[in-house]
Design a protein around this motif. Structure first.
Motif: not given
Length: 322
Positions: A207-221, A223-235
Motif C-alpha cells: 500500500t505505500p505510495r512512491r513517486e518514480f522518476l526516470y533517471v535520464d529525466d533526472m539528469a536533464d533536471a 543540467l537545467h538547475l545548473m543553468e537556471h537555479y541559484d537559490s540556497g533553498e532546496i528544490v
C-alpha cells in the motif's frame, strides 16, 4: 555553464552520474572531468583537496554516494553514514577552497519526515521524525545539505541542493539484497519467470505510495538547475505523481511478462507510507519530465536484459519500497 566549462561529475559510473554524463555529452559539453574510485577515493580528504587544486574545475555535480534499499540500510547503516559524510564533506569543502563556481548536491525524498504532509514541500525537511529504516543515510545527506547552505551563507559559495524522488533506469543495481524497490522487483520477477516460480512475494502490504522518476529525466533536471537555479533553498525533483507499490508490482509483472501471482510478507516493513513531493518550485522554472512510468519501465527492462548478469533462480521475496 558554457560549453567549454570544466565540469567534474562525481560518481559518473553510478545510476545518476552516468545519466548526467550522457546528458552533458548530448548538450555539447566537452570538458568533462571523470575519475572512478580506483583513480580518486572521495573519502580521502588529502587526495580530494589535491585533485581540486590541480584540475582547475569550474562546476561540480556531486552524484557520488553510497545508496541502497531497506535491507542494505538495515545491514550497513554504519557504512551509509560514514561514507556519505566523508564523500560530501571532502568534495564540498575542496570545491569551495579551489574556487569552483557552482556545485550541485543531490539529496533524496527519503530525507523528509516519515509522516510529512503530502505532497511534501521543501520546507518540511527536519520538521518531524524521519523513517527509521534509512536514518543513517538520511542524517548524512541532511548534513550535506546543511553544509552547502552554511558555505553559501558564510563564504558565498554557490552550492545548490536537489531532492530527487525515487530514481530508476539504465545503469541501476538489480542485486536483490542491495537494490531499491523497482529494480529489485524487475530482477525477482525476471528470475521467477525464468525459473518457473508460481509466486513472487512482496515485502509489506503493497500500500505505500512512491513517486518514480526516470533517471535520464533526472539528469536533464540537473543540467537545467545548473543553468537556471541559484537559490540556497532546496528544490524537489520528480514527476509530481505517485503509485502504490502493489500497483507498481503489477506494472513490472506485465513489463517482464511474468505469468505468476503476487503474495505479501506482512512481517516485513513498508517504509514511508507515502512520498509524493510538491514539485511546483522546480516546475515554475520551466522544467518538466519527458518519460512516463510505463515507458521508463520498458526501457529499464530492455537495458536489464542486455546488460545484467545472467539470472539465477531467486527466492520469492521482493523488497518493499526504499
Amino acid at each position: 555553464m558554457d560549453r567549454n566549462s570544466r565540469i567534474f561529475v562525481a560518481g559518473h559510473r553510478g545510476l545518476v552520474g552516468s545519466a548526467i554524463l550522457r546528458r552533458l555529452t548530448e548538450a555539447g559539453y566537452t570538458d568533462l572531468v571523470l575519475r572512478d574510485r580506483s583513480q580518486l577515493d572521495l573519502t580521502d580528504q588529502a587526495a580530494v583537496r589535491a585533485y581540486f587544486d590541480r584540475e582547475g574545475i569550474d562546476h561540480v555535480i556531486l552524484a557520488a554516494a553510497k545508496v541502497g534499499g531497506i535491507l542494505a540500510n538495515e545491514r550497513s547503516g554504519a557504512e551509509f553514514i560514514r561514507d556519505n559524510l566523508l564523500i560530501q564533506t571532502n568534495v564540498i569543502d575542496a570545491a569551495w577552497r579551489a574556487g569552483v563556481k557552482k556545485l550541485l548536491f543531490l539529496g533524496s525524498s527519503c530525507l523528509y519526515p516519515k509522516h510529512a504532509e503530502q505532497p511534501i514541500r521543501e520546507e518540511a525537511l527536519l520538521s518531524g521524525p524521519m523513517e527509521p529504516s534509512n536514518k543513517p543515510y538520511a542524517v548524512a545527506k541532511i548534513a550535506g545539505i546543511t553544509m552547502c547552505q552554511a558555505y553559501r551563507k558564510q563564504y558565498g559559495f554557490n552550492a545548490i541542493c536537489a531532492m530527487p524522488s525515487n530514481l530508476y533506469g539504465p545503469g541501476d543495481h538489480f542485486e536483490p539484497e542491495t537494490s531499491h524497490a523497482l529494480p529489485g522487483m524487475i530482477r525477482r520477477f525476471h528470475d521467477a519467470k525464468m525459473a518457473g516460480n508460481p509466486t513472487v512475494t512482496l515485502w509489506g502490504t503493497g500500500t505505500p505510495r512512491r513517486e518514480f522518476l526516470y533517471v535520464d529525466d533526472m539528469a536533464d533536471a540537473c543540467l537545467h538547475l545548473m543553468e537556471h537555479y541559484d537559490s540556497g533553498e532546496i528544490v524537489n525533483v520528480g514527476p509530481g505523481e505517485d503509485i502504490a507499490i502493489g500497483d507498481l508490482a503489477c506494472l513490472i509483472r506485465e513489463t517482464v511478462g511474468y505469468p505468476g501471482t503476487l503474495g505479501h510478507d506482512l512481517d516485513k516493513p513498508d517504509g514511508h507510507p507515502r512520498k509524493l513531493m510538491d514539485v511546483s518550485r522546480l516546475f515554475a522554472t520551466g522544467w518538466r519530465p519527458k518519460v512516463g512510468l510505463e515507458e521508463g519501465l520498458r526501457r529499464t527492462y530492455d537495458w536489464f536484459l542486455e546488460h545484467a548478469a545472467p539470472p539465477a533462480p531467486a527466492p520469492s521475496v521482493t523488497q518493499a519500497a526504499e
